[in-house]
Design a protein around this motif. Structure first.
Motif, PDB file in Angstrom:
ATOM      1  N   VAL A  57      69.267  23.888  78.868  1.00 59.13           N
ATOM      2  CA  VAL A  57      70.483  23.247  78.353  1.00 59.13           C
ATOM      3  C   VAL A  57      70.900  24.009  77.096  1.00 59.13           C
ATOM      4  O   VAL A  57      70.061  24.322  76.246  1.00 59.13           O
ATOM      5  CB  VAL A  57      70.227  21.768  77.996  1.00 59.13           C
ATOM      6  CG1 VAL A  57      71.530  21.078  77.619  1.00 59.13           C
ATOM      7  CG2 VAL A  57      69.562  21.038  79.156  1.00 59.13           C
ATOM      8  N   ASP A  86      77.480  23.056  73.662  1.00 57.16           N
ATOM      9  CA  ASP A  86      78.872  23.138  74.121  1.00 57.16           C
ATOM     10  C   ASP A  86      79.628  24.003  73.113  1.00 57.16           C
ATOM     11  O   ASP A  86      79.760  23.647  71.947  1.00 57.16           O
ATOM     12  CB  ASP A  86      79.438  21.716  74.164  1.00 57.16           C
ATOM     13  CG  ASP A  86      80.886  21.653  74.653  1.00 57.16           C
ATOM     14  OD1 ASP A  86      81.549  22.711  74.677  1.00 57.16           O
ATOM     15  OD2 ASP A  86      81.347  20.553  74.983  1.00 57.16           O
ATOM     16  N   THR A 145      82.830  24.892  73.146  1.00 57.52           N
ATOM     17  CA  THR A 145      84.296  24.758  73.245  1.00 57.52           C
ATOM     18  C   THR A 145      84.992  24.932  71.893  1.00 57.52           C
ATOM     19  O   THR A 145      85.929  25.731  71.761  1.00 57.52           O
ATOM     20  CB  THR A 145      84.677  23.389  73.846  1.00 57.52           C
ATOM     21  OG1 THR A 145      83.953  23.218  75.068  1.00 57.52           O
ATOM     22  CG2 THR A 145      86.164  23.309  74.113  1.00 57.52           C
ATOM     23  N   TYR A 167      74.847  33.479  76.510  1.00 56.53           N
ATOM     24  CA  TYR A 167      75.936  32.676  77.088  1.00 56.53           C
ATOM     25  C   TYR A 167      77.142  32.627  76.142  1.00 56.53           C
ATOM     26  O   TYR A 167      78.283  32.640  76.587  1.00 56.53           O
ATOM     27  CB  TYR A 167      75.430  31.269  77.412  1.00 56.53           C
ATOM     28  CG  TYR A 167      74.191  31.305  78.280  1.00 56.53           C
ATOM     29  CD1 TYR A 167      74.267  31.651  79.624  1.00 56.53           C
ATOM     30  CD2 TYR A 167      72.931  31.033  77.740  1.00 56.53           C
ATOM     31  CE1 TYR A 167      73.135  31.711  80.416  1.00 56.53           C
ATOM     32  CE2 TYR A 167      71.786  31.099  78.528  1.00 56.53           C
ATOM     33  CZ  TYR A 167      71.901  31.437  79.863  1.00 56.53           C
ATOM     34  OH  TYR A 167      70.773  31.512  80.642  1.00 56.53           O
ATOM     35  N   GLN A 182      81.170  35.050  76.308  1.00 56.72           N
ATOM     36  CA  GLN A 182      82.522  34.483  76.189  1.00 56.72           C
ATOM     37  C   GLN A 182      83.278  35.060  74.996  1.00 56.72           C
ATOM     38  O   GLN A 182      84.453  35.381  75.094  1.00 56.72           O
ATOM     39  CB  GLN A 182      82.433  32.959  76.029  1.00 56.72           C
ATOM     40  CG  GLN A 182      81.890  32.259  77.267  1.00 56.72           C
ATOM     41  CD  GLN A 182      81.887  30.757  77.093  1.00 56.72           C
ATOM     42  OE1 GLN A 182      82.930  30.128  76.953  1.00 56.72           O
ATOM     43  NE2 GLN A 182      80.710  30.159  77.091  1.00 56.72           N
ATOM     44  N   ASN A 230      76.760  18.641  76.479  1.00 53.43           N
ATOM     45  CA  ASN A 230      75.704  19.593  76.800  1.00 53.43           C
ATOM     46  C   ASN A 230      76.210  20.497  77.912  1.00 53.43           C
ATOM     47  O   ASN A 230      76.948  20.051  78.778  1.00 53.43           O
ATOM     48  CB  ASN A 230      74.439  18.878  77.300  1.00 53.43           C
ATOM     49  CG  ASN A 230      73.690  18.194  76.171  1.00 53.43           C
ATOM     50  OD1 ASN A 230      73.681  18.693  75.050  1.00 53.43           O
ATOM     51  ND2 ASN A 230      73.078  17.070  76.463  1.00 53.43           N
ATOM     52  N   THR A 231      75.810  21.754  77.881  1.00 52.00           N
ATOM     53  CA  THR A 231      76.138  22.661  78.979  1.00 52.00           C
ATOM     54  C   THR A 231      74.843  22.950  79.723  1.00 52.00           C
ATOM     55  O   THR A 231      73.889  23.465  79.143  1.00 52.00           O
ATOM     56  CB  THR A 231      76.762  23.963  78.438  1.00 52.00           C
ATOM     57  OG1 THR A 231      77.923  23.621  77.658  1.00 52.00           O
ATOM     58  CG2 THR A 231      77.172  24.878  79.568  1.00 52.00           C
ATOM     59  N   ILE A 243      72.450  24.705  82.612  1.00 50.42           N
ATOM     60  CA  ILE A 243      72.342  25.974  83.334  1.00 50.42           C
ATOM     61  C   ILE A 243      71.352  25.792  84.472  1.00 50.42           C
ATOM     62  O   ILE A 243      70.214  25.388  84.264  1.00 50.42           O
ATOM     63  CB  ILE A 243      71.891  27.095  82.386  1.00 50.42           C
ATOM     64  CG1 ILE A 243      72.967  27.251  81.321  1.00 50.42           C
ATOM     65  CG2 ILE A 243      71.628  28.381  83.140  1.00 50.42           C
ATOM     66  CD1 ILE A 243      72.821  28.364  80.390  1.00 50.42           C
ATOM     67  N   VAL A 280      76.613  28.310  85.027  1.00 51.87           N
ATOM     68  CA  VAL A 280      76.658  27.898  83.624  1.00 51.87           C
ATOM     69  C   VAL A 280      77.727  26.825  83.477  1.00 51.87           C
ATOM     70  O   VAL A 280      78.901  27.085  83.655  1.00 51.87           O
ATOM     71  CB  VAL A 280      76.993  29.095  82.699  1.00 51.87           C
ATOM     72  CG1 VAL A 280      77.088  28.635  81.252  1.00 51.87           C
ATOM     73  CG2 VAL A 280      75.958  30.199  82.844  1.00 51.87           C
ATOM     74  N   GLY A 281      77.291  25.598  83.199  1.00 50.26           N
ATOM     75  CA  GLY A 281      78.247  24.517  82.956  1.00 50.26           C
ATOM     76  C   GLY A 281      78.921  23.962  84.192  1.00 50.26           C
ATOM     77  O   GLY A 281      79.844  23.170  84.094  1.00 50.26           O
ATOM     78  N   ASP A 282      78.454  24.388  85.403  1.00 49.60           N
ATOM     79  CA  ASP A 282      79.102  23.872  86.612  1.00 49.60           C
ATOM     80  C   ASP A 282      78.410  22.602  87.114  1.00 49.60           C
ATOM     81  O   ASP A 282      78.774  22.044  88.132  1.00 49.60           O
ATOM     82  CB  ASP A 282      79.114  24.933  87.728  1.00 49.60           C
ATOM     83  CG  ASP A 282      77.720  25.413  88.098  1.00 49.60           C
ATOM     84  OD1 ASP A 282      76.783  25.133  87.329  1.00 49.60           O
ATOM     85  OD2 ASP A 282      77.578  26.065  89.149  1.00 49.60           O
ATOM     86  N   GLY A 301      77.509  18.795  85.968  1.00 49.73           N
ATOM     87  CA  GLY A 301      77.751  17.760  84.964  1.00 49.73           C
ATOM     88  C   GLY A 301      77.052  16.478  85.351  1.00 49.73           C
ATOM     89  O   GLY A 301      76.180  16.462  86.219  1.00 49.73           O
TER      90      GLY A 301
END
Length: 564
Positions: A52, A55, A57, A84, A88, A440-441, A443, A448-450, A452
């Motif tokens: 984990v 986030d 964002t 990760y 980005q 939380n994201t 893995i 990655v993050g897909d 929930g």
């Protein structure tokens, strides 16, 4: 530096009310300083999740304001999420020599961040000047060399982040804390101390690393068979002690796992890990030729976590090692409370396989984190106006708050935060301001993050009550069912002994499908929902279980099948 007092915000994006995943954003006017970028290994309820991460964002949306990422040490809870984040947004990364070397291993091992090169090595003497702040560092003691605390000097005072730390008066020079520098930071005025709480509940005096070395050597000397040492891959201090004890007890060390080998080679290259004999580490292929009394197997497992690897050894599923009579499994890592049940099960498995178990935590108080006395010494050296306990579950943060209060800091100046809280300092007052949305994201594999909460909920239901699939073929033009429903189930009931349940379920599906076919306003989603609701109520009534219900509708149309 501005003469006007800076506007300051402190935001935990991870590392509070949880174990690991350290990441804290400090905003000084329009610049953002990121402190650590760590991951967390999942606990039991995160079914199938590998790790984990925080986030990102808010940081991605404000990436043009980021001055850099500043790392305290080379453990996964401080550097594990870097690949990760850097895949980005590319921002400068600062850390000590070993920390940067281990960060590079992580970043280069991930396809999305492999091309990143903007690393900067700092030392305890480095002073980095930015538009609104100056960043400096101080040496700390942890279970890995080159650990640094971070100070961000602003016009309103310093914001100090300890990273993971403890005090050990007898520490080896490589690991010693710079007490003079800490006292100097305290004299210059500390506005806020962001401090490690992972061991805040412990009232015990921690054993010094010298005591732990002696304990490991005694263990090695008085066992006559093979010794399998379970350790965390990046605990360089422990690995050094194991190698030294193996040398003293005339044993050879076999490393299992690529993670461990990479970390050990990196630490050796930078002289942070020394070998008393160049032949002390032997290749895995020589394991069979070593006599049991000459063997130490150092196991860290995948991603550096050894407990699962021990389970595989005990059940003959490990690719290299099978635990047998005469083996001593020596657990040199202190597991978190969340892992205690898993460790107890693992011990049982090892004994069943014929081995013995010894854990360092059974006889000695060993930790890489500050206890109550250490935390109070840090507070008295730095003398902060505000304290923000981090790195730990809520009860640990609360224990740290009480410890800080005992040193004379009023409770209103101590902030127990949640992820996404924004502490704002303005008009000479720190207060809890608004909140940013931080989750939380997860893995899982390459995703990655897909995943929930909905996917996790489905996995939980699947693991508890199984899946129930109803397949039916219809002819929509003729408004008929072509073939009666086929029922398949996994993990719900044993089909052969539940014929009546299956037949009644098929009957319910038939009724629901025919009712929808007879309706002028036919709708696929309405049909599926009807089947789910009809089956869900019936199955719960019969079994008191709620499986995942999956209706599969096949449509026959001019010799072609349409599947919905």
């Amino acid at each position: 530096m501005n003469l006007l007092e800076s506007q300051i915000k402190i935001m935990p994006l991870g590392g509070v009310r949880e174990n690991g995943k350290n990441m804290y954003a400090v905003e000084v006017d329009d610049e953002i300083f990121i402190l650590d970028c760590g991951l967390m290994y999942p606990e039991n309820e995160l079914l199938g999740i590998d790790v984990v991460i925080p986030d990102f964002t808010y940081l991605i949306e404000n990436a043009d304001r980021i001055a850099g990422i500043f790392l305290t040490h080379g453990h996964a809870d401080a550097i594990g999420a870097l690949p990760y984040f850097l895949s980005q947004k590319q921002v400068p990364v600062y850390g000590s020599e070993l920390t940067i070397a281990l960060a590079k291993l992580n970043v280069n091992g991930y396809a999305g961040s492999r091309k990143f090169k903007n690393f900067h090595t700092v030392t305890k003497n480095s002073r980095l000047k930015f538009k609104h702040a100056q960043v400096s560092f101080f040496k700390t003691t942890h279970s890995i060399p080159d650990s640094l605390g971070i100070s961000i000097k602003t016009s309103a005072g310093q914001i100090v982040y300890t990273g993971d730390f403890k005090f050990d008066q007898a520490a080896d020079p490589t690991y010693q804390t710079d007490f003079a520098r800490l006292a100097q930071i305290g004299q210059q005025g500390v506005l806020a101390l962001i401090s490690d709480s992972a061991n805040a509940e412990s009232p015990y005096e921690m054993a010094s690393e010298r005591d732990i070395s002696a304990y490991i050597l005694d263990t090695f000397k008085y066992h006559e068979g093979r010794i399998i040492v379970a350790s965390v891959a990046s605990n360089i201090a422990r690995i050094q002690q194991v190698i030294d004890a193996a040398y003293e007890s005339k044993r050879r060390v076999v490393l299992t796992g690529r993670d461990l080998e990479k970390i050990v080679r990196t630490a050796m290259r930078l002289n942070r890990l020394t070998l008393p004999d160049p032949d002390i580490i032997v290749p895995v292929k020589q394991l069979k030729t070593l006599a049991p009394e000459e063997t130490v197997i150092l196991e860290t497992g995948r991603m550096g976590e050894p407990i699962k690897a021990l389970q595989r050894m005990a059940t003959s599923r490990h690719r290299l090692v099978k635990i047998k009579a005469g083996d001593l499994v020596f657990i040199t890592t202190t597991p978190s409370h969340a892992m205690e049940t898993t460790v107890a099960k693992t011990r049982d498995m090892i004994y069943r396989a014929g081995g013995e178990v010894k854990a360092i935590g059974d006889d000695i108080h060993a930790s890489g984190h500050a206890n109550k006395t250490d935390l109070q010494l840090m507070l008295n050296l730095t003398r902060p106006k505000y304290v923000i306990p981090v790195q730990g579950e809520y009860r640990l943060l609360a224990a740290h708050a009480d410890i800080a209060h005992e040193t004379g800091i009023p409770y209103e100046n101590i902030f127990i935060t949640s992820k996404g809280d924004v502490l704002r300092y303005e008009d000479q007052q720190m207060r809890l301001a608004n909140q940013i949305e931080v989750g939380n994201t997860m893995i899982d594999g390459i995703g990655v993050g897909d995943i929930g909460n909905i996917v996790l909920r489905d996995r939980k239901i699947l693991s508890e009550d199984g899946i129930f699939i109803a397949v039916v073929t219809i002819n929509r033009k003729k408004r008929t069912i072509v073939s009666k429903p086929q029922i398949t189930t996994r993990g719900f009931v044993y089909v052969k002994t539940s014929r009546d349940l299956m037949n009644e379920s098929a009957e319910i599906v038939t009724q629901k499908v025919q009712a929808n076919l007879d309706n002028k306003e036919f709708d696929w989603s309405h049909l599926k929902q009807d089947i789910r609701e009809g089956l869900s109520g019936f199955l719960f009534e019969q079994t008191k279980r709620r499986p995942v219900i999956l209706p599969v509708i096949m449509e026959v149309n001019q010799n072609r099948h349409h599947r919905n």
